[in-house]
Design a protein around this motif. Structure first.
Motif, PDB file in Angstrom:
ATOM      1  N   ASP A  66       0.815  -1.212   0.000  1.00 15.47           N
ATOM      2  CA  ASP A  66       0.000   0.000   0.000  1.00 15.47           C
ATOM      3  C   ASP A  66       0.851   1.266   0.000  1.00 15.47           C
ATOM      4  O   ASP A  66       0.541   2.241  -0.683  1.00 15.47           O
ATOM      5  CB  ASP A  66      -0.937  -0.006   1.207  1.00 15.47           C
ATOM      6  N   GLU A  69       2.048   2.902  -3.298  1.00 13.73           N
ATOM      7  CA  GLU A  69       1.197   3.816  -4.056  1.00 13.73           C
ATOM      8  C   GLU A  69       1.613   5.267  -3.822  1.00 13.73           C
ATOM      9  O   GLU A  69       1.421   6.119  -4.700  1.00 13.73           O
ATOM     10  CB  GLU A  69      -0.265   3.613  -3.668  1.00 13.73           C
ATOM     11  N   TYR A 104       1.572 -10.608  -7.907  1.00 14.34           N
ATOM     12  CA  TYR A 104       0.986  -9.297  -8.189  1.00 14.34           C
ATOM     13  C   TYR A 104       1.330  -8.776  -9.582  1.00 14.34           C
ATOM     14  O   TYR A 104       0.841  -7.701  -9.966  1.00 14.34           O
ATOM     15  CB  TYR A 104       1.446  -8.283  -7.137  1.00 14.34           C
ATOM     16  N   ARG A 123      -1.950  -4.484 -11.155  1.00 15.52           N
ATOM     17  CA  ARG A 123      -3.002  -3.516 -10.817  1.00 15.52           C
ATOM     18  C   ARG A 123      -2.528  -2.476  -9.813  1.00 15.52           C
ATOM     19  O   ARG A 123      -3.309  -1.609  -9.425  1.00 15.52           O
ATOM     20  CB  ARG A 123      -4.213  -4.259 -10.247  1.00 15.52           C
ATOM     21  N   CYS A 124      -1.286  -2.579  -9.377  1.00 11.91           N
ATOM     22  CA  CYS A 124      -0.790  -1.642  -8.369  1.00 11.91           C
ATOM     23  C   CYS A 124       0.674  -1.332  -8.633  1.00 11.91           C
ATOM     24  O   CYS A 124       1.338  -2.008  -9.424  1.00 11.91           O
ATOM     25  CB  CYS A 124      -0.974  -2.221  -6.964  1.00 11.91           C
ATOM     26  N   LYS A 255      -5.306   0.907  -0.208  1.00 15.38           N
ATOM     27  CA  LYS A 255      -4.797   1.877  -1.183  1.00 15.38           C
ATOM     28  C   LYS A 255      -4.403   1.191  -2.489  1.00 15.38           C
ATOM     29  O   LYS A 255      -4.655   1.713  -3.582  1.00 15.38           O
ATOM     30  CB  LYS A 255      -3.597   2.612  -0.580  1.00 15.38           C
ATOM     31  N   ALA A 256      -3.777   0.016  -2.384  1.00 13.97           N
ATOM     32  CA  ALA A 256      -3.365  -0.733  -3.573  1.00 13.97           C
ATOM     33  C   ALA A 256      -4.403  -1.793  -3.912  1.00 13.97           C
ATOM     34  O   ALA A 256      -4.969  -2.434  -3.023  1.00 13.97           O
ATOM     35  CB  ALA A 256      -2.012  -1.395  -3.334  1.00 13.97           C
ATOM     36  N   ARG A 257      -4.654  -1.983  -5.179  1.00 11.37           N
ATOM     37  CA  ARG A 257      -5.613  -2.997  -5.628  1.00 11.37           C
ATOM     38  C   ARG A 257      -4.923  -4.362  -5.685  1.00 11.37           C
ATOM     39  O   ARG A 257      -3.847  -4.512  -6.261  1.00 11.37           O
ATOM     40  CB  ARG A 257      -6.165  -2.640  -7.008  1.00 11.37           C
ATOM     41  N   ARG A 258      -5.555  -5.359  -5.067  1.00 13.68           N
ATOM     42  CA  ARG A 258      -5.020  -6.717  -5.045  1.00 13.68           C
ATOM     43  C   ARG A 258      -5.707  -7.564  -6.127  1.00 13.68           C
ATOM     44  O   ARG A 258      -6.893  -7.357  -6.403  1.00 13.68           O
ATOM     45  CB  ARG A 258      -5.281  -7.384  -3.697  1.00 13.68           C
TER      46      ARG A 258
END
Length: 293
Positions: A66, A69, A104, A123-124, A255-258
């Motif tokens: 997170d 980001e 990831y 995605r992050c 905050k970060a997309r998993r």
């Protein structure tokens, strides 16, 4: 065989140091800050050369998913530029590099387990930085193994197993995401697999097994299923226990997309190196036992 692993505090580095102590003819040396700092690329070449490796294990990374980001420059400096420098250092010494990467790098939209040839799509920031690191490692050293793994836990450092046990000591109920699926993977098993592959690379210098591999625990579950098994194992051993209540990813915003699907197929690694990871339940039980005892 002398393995030099980057990072002193990480779960894989700690597991390799432990595993190396029980192997005849194997020496594992961990190097890290301040002598080796992936955020300062000028430190990397000399630090690795001074350690005189037969094989370099690139395990150090920026792993604050997170926080990445908010710190994309630092994440890419460590996970991409720094990883490339580690691979370059190994190439200059004429030795292979084994680099740890992550699930990831995928977007999580696949219906089944990912194989090595599937399209990536992080995605992050963390996932993007690790994918850039894979590319930097491959470009810097043709003798590379890139090992993507997932949901790593161990008796060392901070991880999901230790978090669940800590929370269960203070709560009657824990809410855990139930719509993200993957392969819980013990760093102890990762270390065993790395030593197994490294022995083959070292023993047959002419062989070319270079490339990307997936290396994850056997079997699959979601985060809440993982939590239940951890806590049920703990209860049997007399440790803390709590109920697990399923929630959706949307109920636990980060905050970060998993990726919703982090499942990795390790068939290629097993075929090339003849090493199969144990079932995730078995490995989880062993780690819970160690944490509690």
């Amino acid at each position: 065989m002398r393995l030099v692993v980057t990072g002193r505090e990480g779960q894989v580095a700690a597991s390799l140091l432990e595993a190396g102590r029980g192997r005849a003819g194997v020496e594992v040396i961990a190097i890290g800050r301040p002598s080796l700092d992936l955020a300062k690329p000028d430190t990397v070449i000399d630090a690795i050369a001074a350690a005189k490796p037969d094989i370099v294990v690139s395990a150090a990374a920026y792993t604050a998913v997170d926080q990445a980001e908010d710190e994309p420059d630092l994440a890419f400096a460590v996970n991409a530029v720094g990883a490339g420098k580690v691979a370059e250092a190994a190439r200059r010494l004429g030795v292979p590099v084994i680099h740890l990467s992550t699930d990831y790098v995928f977007d999580g939209s696949a219906a089944g387990a990912y194989v090595e040839t599937d399209a990536t799509g992080p995605r992050c920031v963390y996932g993007a930085s690790k994918l850039a690191g894979e590319q930097a490692v491959a470009a810097a050293n043709p003798r590379h193994l890139i090992l993507r793994t997932a949901w790593v836990y161990s008796p060392f450092g901070k991880n999901f197993v230790k978090t669940m046990l800590r929370l269960a000591a203070d709560r009657d109920e824990i809410t855990v995401v139930a719509d993200q699926w993957g392969n819980p993977t013990s760093a102890l098993d990762i270390a065993d697999a790395i030593l197994h592959a490294a022995a083959q690379l070292h023993g047959n210098k002419g062989s070319d097994a270079s490339g990307i591999y997936h290396l994850a625990g056997a079997g699959e579950t979601n985060w809440s299923g993982f939590a239940r098994h951890i806590l049920d194992t703990s209860r049997v051993l007399g440790g803390p226990w709590a109920r697990v209540r399923d929630i959706a990813t949307m109920d636990y915003p980060t905050k970060a997309r998993r990726p919703a699907n982090s499942r990795l197929s390790s068939t290629k690694f097993a075929s090339v190196f003849g090493s199969n990871a144990p079932d995730w339940r078995q490995s989880t039980e062993a780690v819970v036992h160690r944490v509690l005892v």
